[in-house]
Scaffold this motif. Structure first.
Motif, PDB file in Angstrom:
ATOM      1  N   LEU A   1       0.833  -1.198   0.000  1.00  0.00           N
ATOM      2  CA  LEU A   1       0.000   0.000   0.000  1.00  0.00           C
ATOM      3  C   LEU A   1       0.875   1.257   0.000  1.00  0.00           C
ATOM      4  O   LEU A   1       0.624   2.205  -0.746  1.00  0.00           O
ATOM      5  N   ARG A   2       1.930   1.250   0.801  1.00  0.00           N
ATOM      6  CA  ARG A   2       2.854   2.393   0.811  1.00  0.00           C
ATOM      7  C   ARG A   2       3.518   2.568  -0.558  1.00  0.00           C
ATOM      8  O   ARG A   2       3.682   3.687  -1.034  1.00  0.00           O
ATOM      9  N   SER A   3       3.883   1.469  -1.190  1.00  0.00           N
ATOM     10  CA  SER A   3       4.472   1.528  -2.525  1.00  0.00           C
ATOM     11  C   SER A   3       3.473   2.100  -3.529  1.00  0.00           C
ATOM     12  O   SER A   3       3.820   2.939  -4.365  1.00  0.00           O
ATOM     13  N   PHE A   4       2.240   1.655  -3.449  1.00  0.00           N
ATOM     14  CA  PHE A   4       1.175   2.162  -4.322  1.00  0.00           C
ATOM     15  C   PHE A   4       0.999   3.663  -4.124  1.00  0.00           C
ATOM     16  O   PHE A   4       0.906   4.422  -5.094  1.00  0.00           O
ATOM     17  N   GLN A   5       0.947   4.103  -2.866  1.00  0.00           N
ATOM     18  CA  GLN A   5       0.783   5.531  -2.586  1.00  0.00           C
ATOM     19  C   GLN A   5       1.946   6.334  -3.171  1.00  0.00           C
ATOM     20  O   GLN A   5       1.733   7.394  -3.756  1.00  0.00           O
ATOM     21  N   TRP A   6       3.154   5.830  -3.028  1.00  0.00           N
ATOM     22  CA  TRP A   6       4.328   6.517  -3.582  1.00  0.00           C
ATOM     23  C   TRP A   6       4.222   6.614  -5.100  1.00  0.00           C
ATOM     24  O   TRP A   6       4.446   7.663  -5.684  1.00  0.00           O
ATOM     25  N   ARG A   7       3.861   5.486  -5.715  1.00  0.00           N
ATOM     26  CA  ARG A   7       3.760   5.431  -7.175  1.00  0.00           C
ATOM     27  C   ARG A   7       2.704   6.393  -7.717  1.00  0.00           C
ATOM     28  O   ARG A   7       2.856   6.948  -8.804  1.00  0.00           O
ATOM     29  N   LYS A   8       1.655   6.611  -6.941  1.00  0.00           N
ATOM     30  CA  LYS A   8       0.567   7.500  -7.366  1.00  0.00           C
ATOM     31  C   LYS A   8       0.782   8.951  -6.942  1.00  0.00           C
ATOM     32  O   LYS A   8      -0.053   9.810  -7.206  1.00  0.00           O
ATOM     33  N   GLY A   9       1.890   9.227  -6.242  1.00  0.00           N
ATOM     34  CA  GLY A   9       2.165  10.594  -5.818  1.00  0.00           C
ATOM     35  C   GLY A   9       1.340  11.041  -4.630  1.00  0.00           C
ATOM     36  O   GLY A   9       1.158  12.239  -4.399  1.00  0.00           O
ATOM     37  N   LEU A  10       0.845  10.071  -3.856  1.00  0.00           N
ATOM     38  CA  LEU A  10       0.036  10.373  -2.671  1.00  0.00           C
ATOM     39  C   LEU A  10       0.930  10.469  -1.448  1.00  0.00           C
ATOM     40  O   LEU A  10       2.081  10.033  -1.470  1.00  0.00           O
ATOM     41  N   ALA A  11       0.389  11.019  -0.385  1.00  0.00           N
ATOM     42  CA  ALA A  11       1.106  11.002   0.890  1.00  0.00           C
ATOM     43  C   ALA A  11       1.290   9.539   1.293  1.00  0.00           C
ATOM     44  O   ALA A  11       0.340   8.751   1.245  1.00  0.00           O
ATOM     45  N   ILE A  12       2.495   9.170   1.679  1.00  0.00           N
ATOM     46  CA  ILE A  12       2.782   7.772   2.038  1.00  0.00           C
ATOM     47  C   ILE A  12       2.463   7.584   3.510  1.00  0.00           C
ATOM     48  O   ILE A  12       3.303   7.751   4.385  1.00  0.00           O
ATOM     49  N   THR A  13       1.198   7.256   3.770  1.00  0.00           N
ATOM     50  CA  THR A  13       0.706   7.132   5.137  1.00  0.00           C
ATOM     51  C   THR A  13       0.627   5.682   5.597  1.00  0.00           C
ATOM     52  O   THR A  13       0.658   5.412   6.788  1.00  0.00           O
ATOM     53  N   GLY A  14       0.449   4.762   4.636  1.00  0.00           N
ATOM     54  CA  GLY A  14       0.200   3.377   5.004  1.00  0.00           C
ATOM     55  C   GLY A  14      -1.239   3.163   5.432  1.00  0.00           C
ATOM     56  O   GLY A  14      -1.624   2.078   5.839  1.00  0.00           O
ATOM     57  N   TRP A  15      -2.046   4.199   5.320  1.00  0.00           N
ATOM     58  CA  TRP A  15      -3.479   4.109   5.633  1.00  0.00           C
ATOM     59  C   TRP A  15      -4.243   4.085   4.327  1.00  0.00           C
ATOM     60  O   TRP A  15      -3.920   4.812   3.401  1.00  0.00           O
ATOM     61  N   ALA A  16      -5.267   3.278   4.250  1.00  0.00           N
ATOM     62  CA  ALA A  16      -6.142   3.293   3.078  1.00  0.00           C
ATOM     63  C   ALA A  16      -7.179   4.382   3.319  1.00  0.00           C
ATOM     64  O   ALA A  16      -8.290   4.131   3.751  1.00  0.00           O
ATOM     65  N   ASN A  17      -6.770   5.635   3.054  1.00  0.00           N
ATOM     66  CA  ASN A  17      -7.646   6.776   3.310  1.00  0.00           C
ATOM     67  C   ASN A  17      -8.405   7.159   2.039  1.00  0.00           C
ATOM     68  O   ASN A  17      -8.287   6.503   1.011  1.00  0.00           O
ATOM     69  N   ASP A  18      -9.200   8.238   2.114  1.00  0.00           N
ATOM     70  CA  ASP A  18     -10.015   8.636   0.961  1.00  0.00           C
ATOM     71  C   ASP A  18      -9.175   8.896  -0.286  1.00  0.00           C
ATOM     72  O   ASP A  18      -9.555   8.504  -1.386  1.00  0.00           O
ATOM     73  N   ALA A  19      -8.032   9.554  -0.127  1.00  0.00           N
ATOM     74  CA  ALA A  19      -7.186   9.844  -1.294  1.00  0.00           C
ATOM     75  C   ALA A  19      -6.715   8.549  -1.953  1.00  0.00           C
ATOM     76  O   ALA A  19      -6.665   8.447  -3.180  1.00  0.00           O
ATOM     77  N   THR A  20      -6.402   7.555  -1.140  1.00  0.00           N
ATOM     78  CA  THR A  20      -5.964   6.263  -1.678  1.00  0.00           C
ATOM     79  C   THR A  20      -7.111   5.572  -2.408  1.00  0.00           C
ATOM     80  O   THR A  20      -6.934   5.054  -3.511  1.00  0.00           O
ATOM     81  N   TRP A  21      -8.311   5.576  -1.819  1.00  0.00           N
ATOM     82  CA  TRP A  21      -9.454   4.932  -2.464  1.00  0.00           C
ATOM     83  C   TRP A  21      -9.807   5.608  -3.782  1.00  0.00           C
ATOM     84  O   TRP A  21     -10.261   4.968  -4.714  1.00  0.00           O
ATOM     85  N   ARG A  22      -9.609   6.943  -3.870  1.00  0.00           N
ATOM     86  CA  ARG A  22      -9.937   7.660  -5.097  1.00  0.00           C
ATOM     87  C   ARG A  22      -8.899   7.471  -6.193  1.00  0.00           C
ATOM     88  O   ARG A  22      -9.182   7.721  -7.366  1.00  0.00           O
ATOM     89  N   ALA A  23      -7.699   7.048  -5.834  1.00  0.00           N
ATOM     90  CA  ALA A  23      -6.650   6.842  -6.842  1.00  0.00           C
ATOM     91  C   ALA A  23      -7.029   5.685  -7.756  1.00  0.00           C
ATOM     92  O   ALA A  23      -7.736   4.760  -7.369  1.00  0.00           O
ATOM     93  N   ARG A  24      -6.535   5.737  -8.983  1.00  0.00           N
ATOM     94  CA  ARG A  24      -6.801   4.630  -9.915  1.00  0.00           C
ATOM     95  C   ARG A  24      -5.969   3.430  -9.508  1.00  0.00           C
ATOM     96  O   ARG A  24      -4.754   3.533  -9.360  1.00  0.00           O
ATOM     97  N   TRP A  25      -6.597   2.284  -9.365  1.00  0.00           N
ATOM     98  CA  TRP A  25      -5.933   1.055  -8.916  1.00  0.00           C
ATOM     99  C   TRP A  25      -5.421   0.255 -10.102  1.00  0.00           C
ATOM    100  O   TRP A  25      -5.624  -0.939 -10.199  1.00  0.00           O
ATOM    101  N   ASP A  26      -4.757   0.931 -11.043  1.00  0.00           N
ATOM    102  CA  ASP A  26      -4.197   0.192 -12.180  1.00  0.00           C
ATOM    103  C   ASP A  26      -2.780   0.631 -12.455  1.00  0.00           C
ATOM    104  O   ASP A  26      -2.233   1.438 -11.787  1.00  0.00           O
TER     105      ASP A  26
END
Length: 70
Positions: free
Chosen positions: A45-70
């Protein structure tokens, strides 16, 4: 952060853990389907957040859910 924000952290199981694992698998991450948000899921999840340019929180927060999962 809005009061209705969805935040899921390591240790969640069942449908929430399963949804996070399924979305990460869809994004190309290799995770066992144990329906648990464990250490490997957290690292991915942290790797995904980094790859998407999100804050690397390790939490599946709203910003993470809104990111494209592809």
């Amino acid at each position: 952060m809005p009061q209705n924000a969805r935040i899921f952290v390591a240790g969640h199981r069942g449908l929430v853990g399963s949804a996070i694992v399924r979305n990460l698998q869809r994004a190309g991450y290799s995770i066992a389907k144990d329906r648990q948000f464990g250490p490997k899921t957290l690292a991915n999840l942290r790797s995904f957040q980094w790859r998407k340019g999100l804050a690397i929180t390790g939490w599946a927060n709203d910003a993470t859910w809104r990111a494209r999962w592809d």
